[in-house]
Design a protein around this motif. Structure first.
Motif, PDB file in Angstrom:
ATOM      1  N   GLU A 101       0.832  -1.211   0.000  1.00 57.19           N
ATOM      2  CA  GLU A 101       0.000   0.000   0.000  1.00 57.19           C
ATOM      3  C   GLU A 101       0.867   1.261   0.000  1.00 57.19           C
ATOM      4  OE1 GLU A 101      -2.788  -0.786   3.371  1.00 57.19           O
ATOM      5  OE2 GLU A 101      -4.043   0.543   2.141  1.00 57.19           O
ATOM      6  N   VAL A 102       1.933   1.202   0.791  1.00 58.62           N
ATOM      7  CA  VAL A 102       2.857   2.340   0.874  1.00 58.62           C
ATOM      8  C   VAL A 102       3.558   2.523  -0.471  1.00 58.62           C
ATOM      9  CG1 VAL A 102       4.960   3.211   1.992  1.00 58.62           C
ATOM     10  CG2 VAL A 102       3.188   2.086   3.374  1.00 58.62           C
ATOM     11  N   LEU A 103       4.025   1.416  -1.048  1.00 57.24           N
ATOM     12  CA  LEU A 103       4.763   1.486  -2.312  1.00 57.24           C
ATOM     13  C   LEU A 103       3.876   1.990  -3.445  1.00 57.24           C
ATOM     14  CD1 LEU A 103       6.781  -1.855  -1.992  1.00 57.24           C
ATOM     15  CD2 LEU A 103       7.658   0.480  -1.675  1.00 57.24           C
ATOM     16  N   GLU A 104       2.636   1.532  -3.482  1.00 54.36           N
ATOM     17  CA  GLU A 104       1.710   1.965  -4.532  1.00 54.36           C
ATOM     18  C   GLU A 104       1.383   3.459  -4.393  1.00 54.36           C
ATOM     19  OE1 GLU A 104       0.751   0.736  -7.242  1.00 54.36           O
ATOM     20  OE2 GLU A 104      -0.887   2.120  -7.735  1.00 54.36           O
ATOM     21  N   ALA A 105       1.282   3.913  -3.142  1.00 58.85           N
ATOM     22  CA  ALA A 105       1.006   5.347  -2.915  1.00 58.85           C
ATOM     23  C   ALA A 105       2.183   6.196  -3.392  1.00 58.85           C
ATOM     24  CB  ALA A 105       0.726   5.600  -1.430  1.00 58.85           C
ATOM     25  N   ILE A 106       3.397   5.719  -3.177  1.00 57.50           N
ATOM     26  CA  ILE A 106       4.588   6.463  -3.616  1.00 57.50           C
ATOM     27  C   ILE A 106       4.581   6.568  -5.143  1.00 57.50           C
ATOM     28  CG2 ILE A 106       7.112   6.422  -3.768  1.00 57.50           C
ATOM     29  CD1 ILE A 106       7.090   4.862  -1.060  1.00 57.50           C
ATOM     30  N   ASN A 114      -5.968   4.166  -8.132  1.00 56.14           N
ATOM     31  CA  ASN A 114      -7.353   3.710  -8.135  1.00 56.14           C
ATOM     32  C   ASN A 114      -8.065   4.347  -6.928  1.00 56.14           C
ATOM     33  OD1 ASN A 114      -9.614   2.050  -7.435  1.00 56.14           O
ATOM     34  ND2 ASN A 114      -8.754   0.459  -8.745  1.00 56.14           N
ATOM     35  N   PRO A 115      -9.281   4.872  -7.121  1.00 50.32           N
ATOM     36  CA  PRO A 115      -9.975   5.509  -5.985  1.00 50.32           C
ATOM     37  C   PRO A 115     -10.292   4.569  -4.817  1.00 50.32           C
ATOM     38  CG  PRO A 115     -11.051   6.024  -8.081  1.00 50.32           C
ATOM     39  CD  PRO A 115     -10.006   4.999  -8.379  1.00 50.32           C
ATOM     40  N   ALA A 116      -9.990   3.283  -4.960  1.00 48.61           N
ATOM     41  CA  ALA A 116     -10.164   2.386  -3.811  1.00 48.61           C
ATOM     42  C   ALA A 116      -8.946   2.466  -2.885  1.00 48.61           C
ATOM     43  CB  ALA A 116     -10.345   0.947  -4.291  1.00 48.61           C
ATOM     44  N   HIS A 117      -7.897   3.123  -3.348  1.00 48.69           N
ATOM     45  CA  HIS A 117      -6.640   3.152  -2.601  1.00 48.69           C
ATOM     46  C   HIS A 117      -6.545   4.440  -1.777  1.00 48.69           C
ATOM     47  CE1 HIS A 117      -2.570   3.004  -1.430  1.00 48.69           C
ATOM     48  NE2 HIS A 117      -2.089   2.308  -2.433  1.00 48.69           N
ATOM     49  N   MET A 121      -4.626   8.069  -2.291  1.00 49.72           N
ATOM     50  CA  MET A 121      -5.380   9.315  -2.494  1.00 49.72           C
ATOM     51  C   MET A 121      -4.916  10.383  -1.512  1.00 49.72           C
ATOM     52  SD  MET A 121      -9.306   8.398  -3.428  1.00 49.72           S
ATOM     53  CE  MET A 121      -9.777   7.636  -1.896  1.00 49.72           C
ATOM     54  N   ALA A 122      -4.662   9.973  -0.278  1.00 46.81           N
ATOM     55  CA  ALA A 122      -4.234  10.948   0.745  1.00 46.81           C
ATOM     56  C   ALA A 122      -2.910  11.599   0.351  1.00 46.81           C
ATOM     57  CB  ALA A 122      -4.109  10.249   2.106  1.00 46.81           C
ATOM     58  N   VAL A 123      -1.971  10.796  -0.151  1.00 36.73           N
ATOM     59  CA  VAL A 123      -0.665  11.347  -0.536  1.00 36.73           C
ATOM     60  C   VAL A 123      -0.810  12.232  -1.778  1.00 36.73           C
ATOM     61  CG1 VAL A 123       1.680  10.761  -1.318  1.00 36.73           C
ATOM     62  CG2 VAL A 123       0.623   9.459   0.533  1.00 36.73           C
ATOM     63  N   TYR A 124      -1.607  11.784  -2.724  1.00 39.25           N
ATOM     64  CA  TYR A 124      -1.830  12.558  -3.955  1.00 39.25           C
ATOM     65  C   TYR A 124      -2.424  13.930  -3.619  1.00 39.25           C
ATOM     66  CZ  TYR A 124      -3.217  13.392  -8.832  1.00 39.25           C
ATOM     67  OH  TYR A 124      -3.366  13.916 -10.087  1.00 39.25           O
ATOM     68  N   VAL A 125      -3.434  13.916  -2.760  1.00 41.15           N
ATOM     69  CA  VAL A 125      -4.109  15.158  -2.389  1.00 41.15           C
ATOM     70  C   VAL A 125      -3.172  16.059  -1.570  1.00 41.15           C
ATOM     71  CG1 VAL A 125      -5.952  16.081  -0.902  1.00 41.15           C
ATOM     72  CG2 VAL A 125      -6.465  14.272  -2.550  1.00 41.15           C
ATOM     73  N   SER A 187     -14.260   0.648  -6.983  1.00 43.76           N
ATOM     74  CA  SER A 187     -13.899  -0.759  -6.854  1.00 43.76           C
ATOM     75  C   SER A 187     -12.860  -1.154  -7.896  1.00 43.76           C
ATOM     76  CB  SER A 187     -15.150  -1.616  -7.051  1.00 43.76           C
ATOM     77  OG  SER A 187     -15.733  -1.278  -8.280  1.00 43.76           O
ATOM     78  N   HIS A 188     -12.254  -2.317  -7.713  1.00 42.97           N
ATOM     79  CA  HIS A 188     -11.188  -2.777  -8.614  1.00 42.97           C
ATOM     80  C   HIS A 188     -11.751  -3.254  -9.943  1.00 42.97           C
ATOM     81  CE1 HIS A 188      -8.001  -2.488  -5.675  1.00 42.97           C
ATOM     82  NE2 HIS A 188      -8.897  -2.896  -4.810  1.00 42.97           N
TER      83      HIS A 188
END
Ligand SMILES: [Fe+2]
Length: 188
Positions: A101-106, A114-117, A121-125, A187-188
């Motif tokens: 989850e951390v790696l995908e956010a980076i 994906n809006p399920a993540h 989203m928090a890092v992007y915003v 959703s995925h």
């Protein structure tokens, strides 16, 4: 979490690779991401970790970025600097960060997730609305009120509109995030 290094050590690794201005941006993103995590009930530790690592490769040269993460499509070939999300992810992996989850956010902070993540989203915003940027205050406020999905939606739509206005083709992952947000499917 199964990471082998401390946050302090990771911050030090990042600081050695970026300019002082970039590092200040990273710290502002991390502070804001943490507040967004709290306001939206997300895992604070993972969100903070992704935020401090998101721009680790941002000051590498285009040549170095291409070497570390060969472009996979035309958008990446024409904007090699945007490869820094993927290279930051690889640096993080090399430093012992293994949480997917951390790696995908980076990686996702450049092209969108994906809006399920939610952590992504928090890092992007946080990245697009940290106070130092002087823009997107509305997006920051939404996220801090607990409306993270709406904030993310606004951030992605404004990015796509901006790119289209300049005649720049958005990355396929950004288009995908945009499409999912428009259809209201997280959703995925
Ligand atoms: Fe970045």
């Amino acid at each position: 979490m199964s990471n082998t290094v401390s946050t302090a050590e990771l911050l030090q690794q990042v600081q050695q690779r970026v300019s002082p201005n970039r590092f200040a941006h990273i710290l502002r993103v991390a502070d804001l991401a943490l507040e967004i995590a709290r306001a939206n009930g997300l895992d604070e530790e993972k969100t903070y970790l992704a935020a401090i690592l998101h721009d680790a490769a941002r000051d590498m040269s285009p040549e170095e970025l291409i070497e570390q993460a060969p472009p996979e499509n035309e958008v990446e070939r024409s904007h090699p600097l945007a490869l820094h999300g993927r290279v930051s992810r690889r640096l993080a992996e090399g430093w012992g960060v293994h949480d997917p989850e951390v790696l995908e956010a980076i990686e996702g902070h450049v092209y969108g997730v994906n809006p399920a993540h939610q952590i992504g989203m928090a890092v992007y915003v946080a990245d697009s609305s940290e106070p130092g940027r002087g823009v997107n205050e509305d997006i920051r406020e939404l996220a801090l009120k607990g409306a993270l999905l709406e904030a993310y939606q606004r951030a992605v739509v404004s990015k796509v509109t901006y790119l289209q206005g300049k005649g720049i083709t958005p990355h396929p992952r950004t288009v995908e995030a945009y499409r999912r947000l428009k259809n209201g499917t997280g959703s995925h």
